[in-house]
Design a protein around this motif. Structure first.
Motif, mmCIF file in Angstrom:
data_model
loop_
_atom_site.group_PDB
_atom_site.id
_atom_site.type_symbol
_atom_site.label_atom_id
_atom_site.label_comp_id
_atom_site.label_asym_id
_atom_site.label_seq_id
_atom_site.Cartn_x
_atom_site.Cartn_y
_atom_site.Cartn_z
ATOM 1 N N GLY A 135 0.777 -1.235 0.000
ATOM 2 C CA GLY A 135 0.000 0.000 0.000
ATOM 3 C C GLY A 135 0.805 1.280 0.000
ATOM 4 N N LYS A 136 2.150 1.179 0.113
ATOM 5 C CA LYS A 136 2.994 2.364 0.154
ATOM 6 C C LYS A 136 3.796 2.490 -1.149
ATOM 7 N N PRO A 137 3.840 3.704 -1.732
ATOM 8 C CA PRO A 137 4.592 3.885 -2.988
ATOM 9 C C PRO A 137 6.091 3.623 -2.778
ATOM 10 N N ILE A 138 6.731 2.971 -3.764
ATOM 11 C CA ILE A 138 8.173 2.715 -3.711
ATOM 12 C C ILE A 138 8.791 3.095 -5.056
ATOM 13 N N ASP A 139 10.112 3.298 -5.035
ATOM 14 C CA ASP A 139 10.834 3.651 -6.253
ATOM 15 C C ASP A 139 11.009 2.415 -7.145
ATOM 16 N N PHE A 140 11.061 2.663 -8.433
ATOM 17 C CA PHE A 140 11.264 1.592 -9.406
ATOM 18 C C PHE A 140 11.871 2.195 -10.674
ATOM 19 N N SER A 141 12.402 1.324 -11.517
ATOM 20 C CA SER A 141 12.916 1.739 -12.818
ATOM 21 C C SER A 141 12.393 0.780 -13.881
ATOM 22 N N LEU A 142 12.439 1.228 -15.142
ATOM 23 C CA LEU A 142 11.960 0.419 -16.260
ATOM 24 C C LEU A 142 13.102 0.177 -17.238
ATOM 25 N N THR A 143 13.263 -1.063 -17.657
ATOM 26 C CA THR A 143 14.267 -1.429 -18.655
ATOM 27 C C THR A 143 13.559 -2.089 -19.832
ATOM 28 N N GLU A 144 13.768 -1.557 -21.028
ATOM 29 C CA GLU A 144 13.048 -2.059 -22.197
ATOM 30 C C GLU A 144 13.938 -2.976 -23.039
ATOM 31 N N ASP A 145 13.347 -4.082 -23.479
ATOM 32 C CA ASP A 145 13.982 -5.034 -24.386
ATOM 33 C C ASP A 145 13.146 -5.062 -25.667
ATOM 34 N N PHE A 146 13.498 -4.171 -26.614
ATOM 35 C CA PHE A 146 12.676 -3.998 -27.807
ATOM 36 C C PHE A 146 12.629 -5.261 -28.659
ATOM 37 N N ALA A 147 13.745 -6.002 -28.731
ATOM 38 C CA ALA A 147 13.796 -7.181 -29.601
ATOM 39 C C ALA A 147 12.840 -8.270 -29.146
ATOM 40 N N ASN A 148 12.499 -8.286 -27.862
ATOM 41 C CA ASN A 148 11.614 -9.320 -27.327
ATOM 42 C C ASN A 148 10.297 -8.756 -26.808
ATOM 43 N N LEU A 149 10.028 -7.466 -27.076
ATOM 44 C CA LEU A 149 8.766 -6.810 -26.684
ATOM 45 C C LEU A 149 8.534 -6.879 -25.171
ATOM 46 N N LYS A 150 9.627 -6.806 -24.396
ATOM 47 C CA LYS A 150 9.514 -6.906 -22.940
ATOM 48 C C LYS A 150 9.948 -5.614 -22.253
ATOM 49 N N THR A 151 9.319 -5.337 -21.116
ATOM 50 C CA THR A 151 9.716 -4.241 -20.241
ATOM 51 C C THR A 151 9.864 -4.804 -18.834
ATOM 52 N N THR A 152 11.026 -4.584 -18.210
ATOM 53 C CA THR A 152 11.292 -5.116 -16.876
ATOM 54 C C THR A 152 11.146 -4.013 -15.843
ATOM 55 N N VAL A 153 10.418 -4.340 -14.762
ATOM 56 C CA VAL A 153 10.222 -3.405 -13.653
ATOM 57 C C VAL A 153 11.228 -3.768 -12.560
ATOM 58 N N LYS A 154 12.190 -2.874 -12.304
ATOM 59 C CA LYS A 154 13.228 -3.122 -11.310
ATOM 60 C C LYS A 154 12.897 -2.373 -10.017
ATOM 61 N N PHE A 155 13.020 -3.070 -8.875
ATOM 62 C CA PHE A 155 12.775 -2.444 -7.579
ATOM 63 C C PHE A 155 13.418 -3.292 -6.491
ATOM 64 N N LYS A 156 13.557 -2.735 -5.305
ATOM 65 C CA LYS A 156 14.131 -3.455 -4.183
ATOM 66 C C LYS A 156 13.055 -4.308 -3.520
ATOM 67 N N LYS A 157 13.251 -5.631 -3.526
ATOM 68 C CA LYS A 157 12.242 -6.537 -2.984
ATOM 69 C C LYS A 157 12.328 -6.628 -1.467
ATOM 70 N N GLU A 158 11.198 -6.913 -0.875
ATOM 71 C CA GLU A 158 11.113 -7.241 0.540
ATOM 72 C C GLU A 158 10.437 -8.607 0.669
ATOM 73 N N GLU A 159 10.731 -9.296 1.782
ATOM 74 C CA GLU A 159 10.133 -10.612 1.985
ATOM 75 C C GLU A 159 8.629 -10.516 2.239
#
Length: 532
Positions: A373-397
């Motif tokens: 429920g709390k906003p966190i920072d993230f980044s986006l990495t695009e892989d155009f050749a495979n039509l994918k976008t990866t969402v990067k963030f710091k995970k918690e258990e």
């Protein structure tokens, strides 16, 4: 009464006798035959010189059969057409008939492998050879060694070994188009080989893992290993060859219409840096080429709109090929965005999005990620050749995440924009995973690529090692892993196979000798000595 009693006694006695005579038993035919067949005679005799016959007759001590002789018979030097062996049923005497003209002053060896078997128990006459010379002497030199896979732990037996004359007419492209001087094959599980009955000389040694045995390299489907230098025979050194997948050049095979704005391009070879150009009709849209995972096909996204046909040029390096594809009554692809994996992520997994069409723009301001429920920072990495976008963030258990994508946050190359999207996913407790620390000893100075694989060679985890000699894998799914290190000489982050045309050997791969068992909530620490 007395007579009746006597008659009854006689009948009972006869029944007892007949029951014993009729007792069921097992017929013992004696011990099983464990002795292989023996060659009784051959005409012309084995190891004949000045051989000038087109027919060989061989006779054995018992009835034998030839099993898979078309696959097991190796003739060296190779012939354009394999000899025929008749009859094809069990017999004592067989006829071998040549269908090619034999070369003069040449020693020939017909190695039947394990194809000759007795007709009852199938006992093989192992590696039976018929040897002869069309000249006055039989060549007697040998060359032996072993073949291994440059990348994988195991290599199936049955590798073809070739020797080419290293004379003024030799060049490395001969393996693509011309049969060698001598051939043999590996027959044991260690892929040891031995050439016999060789003439003294200088040779190029090549190993092929062939799909179809013709002693020529088919780069699209076969592996090759080769000696870096010519080998002088006689030679007592054991030759070590490493086979790897031959890198074949890209070729576009066909083109078809997959939708109103997408073409399907079939290809062979390696699809690196493939580009497309629209020849007609005229358009300002630059086509986008994407890969189809696990298939030898590409998608080319083309302009939308009505058209009778479209001309497209496919280019990779210096190679190019033009296609004209007729249009069909098909709908255009609309923009859709989905999660590659929904639900719960493993600790080392990233959350990925897959789009149906190439993305032109992402407005991150219209995207939010919350953790419990709390906003966190993230980044986006695009892989155009495979039509994918990866969402990067710091995970918690044991956390719950929600990725919210507002309308018009994503736009594809056709100007289509997304509707409101919401993706929910979570993480598991770290105690459900294991950790592995590898301490590398005697590591080379080159960059290293450390990989954890399963028993089929599939890479499950990997890490690039540049300076640190200690590699920490946190949050591994419990499993048993094989560990290998690729000496990444050129630092491109992938294993590079050999190239015979450039006389370049495959990059070195070092395996840890044992299987590592990583269990849930375990910390495994292991030294790995890379000394070669």
């Amino acid at each position: 009464m007395k007579k009746i009693a006597e008659l009854t006694a006689i009948v009972l006695l006869l029944l007892l006798i007949f029951s014993r005579c009729a007792k069921v038993g097992t017929i013992n035919g004696g011990p099983l035959d464990s002795i292989p067949p023996v060659l009784v005679s051959a005409s012309p005799k084995n190891f004949s010189t000045n051989f000038n016959s087109q027919v060989i007759k061989i006779r054995f001590s018992e009835y034998v059969k030839f099993k898979d002789v078309s696959k097991q018979l190796v003739v060296s030097p190779p012939l354009k057409q394999q000899p025929t062996v008749t009859p094809t049923v069990a017999a004592k005497e067989f006829t071998i008939r040549f269908r090619d003209t034999l070369k003069p002053n040449t020693t020939y060896c017909l190695n039947f492998g394990n194809s000759i078997q007795d007709n009852n128990e199938g006992i093989s006459l192992e590696n039976f050879r018929y040897v002869f010379s069309t000249g006055s002497t039989i060549d007697s030199l040998t060359l032996e060694g072993r073949v291994s896979d440059a990348l994988e732990r195991k290599l199936d037996p049955g590798i073809s070994l070739l020797l080419y004359d290293a004379n003024e007419s030799y060049n490395d492209s001969l393996v693509y188009k011309q049969a060698p001087r001598y051939v043999t094959t590996t027959r044991d599980s260690l892929n040891n080989f031995k050439f016999e009955y060789l003439k003294a000389g200088s040779y190029k040694l090549i190993a092929l893992q062939e799909k179809t045995v013709n002693y020529k390299l088919e780069p699209a489907s076969e592996k090759i290993g080769f000696s870096s230098t010519f080998i002088e025979v006689p030679n007592t050194e054991s030759q070590q060859l490493r086979v790897s997948k031959a890198k074949s050049t890209f070729k576009a095979v066909n083109a078809s219409s997959a939708s109103a704005n997408r073409l399907l391009i079939g290809y062979s070879g390696t699809a690196d840096q493939v580009q497309a150009e629209i020849l007609f009709p005229k358009t300002d849209l630059k086509p986008v080429v994407t890969k189809i995972p696990g298939k030898d096909s590409l998608h080319v996204f083309i302009p939308q709109g009505k058209k009778d046909s479209i001309g497209v040029r496919i280019r990779s390096g210096a190679y190019q090929k033009d296609f004209t594809v007729k249009s069909k009554l098909q709908a255009s692809d609309s923009l859709s965005i989905s999660a590659v994996k929904a639900g719960t992520l493993a600790w080392r997994e990233d959350f990925e999005l897959l789009s149906s069409t190439p993305i032109a723009r992402i407005n991150k301001e219209l995207i939010s990620l919350t953790q419990n429920g709390k906003p966190i920072d993230f980044s986006l990495t695009e892989d155009f050749a495979n039509l994918k976008t990866t969402v990067k963030f710091k995970k918690e258990e044991v956390a719950k995440y929600v990725l919210q994508i507002l309308p018009k946050a994503v736009q594809d190359i056709y100007g289509q924009e997304n509707d409101s999207l919401k993706f929910s996913f979570g993480t598991r407790a770290l105690s459900e995973f294991g950790n592995l620390t590898l301490s590398l000893k005697n590591a080379p100075k080159s960059p290293l690529l450390l990989q954890l694989t399963n028993d089929k060679g599939k890479v499950l985890y990997e890490s690039v090692v540049s300076e640190s000699q200690q590699v920490f894998f946190e949050g591994l799914e419990p499993n048993k892993f094989y560990v290998r290190v690729i000496v990444d000489t050129n630092g491109n982050g992938v294993f590079d196979s050999g190239n015979i045309l450039e006389n370049k050997q495959p990059e070195e791969v070092i395996y840890f000798p044992e299987l590592l068992d990583v269990r849930a909530n375990w910390d495994v620490n292991q030294d790995f000595d890379l000394r070669r």
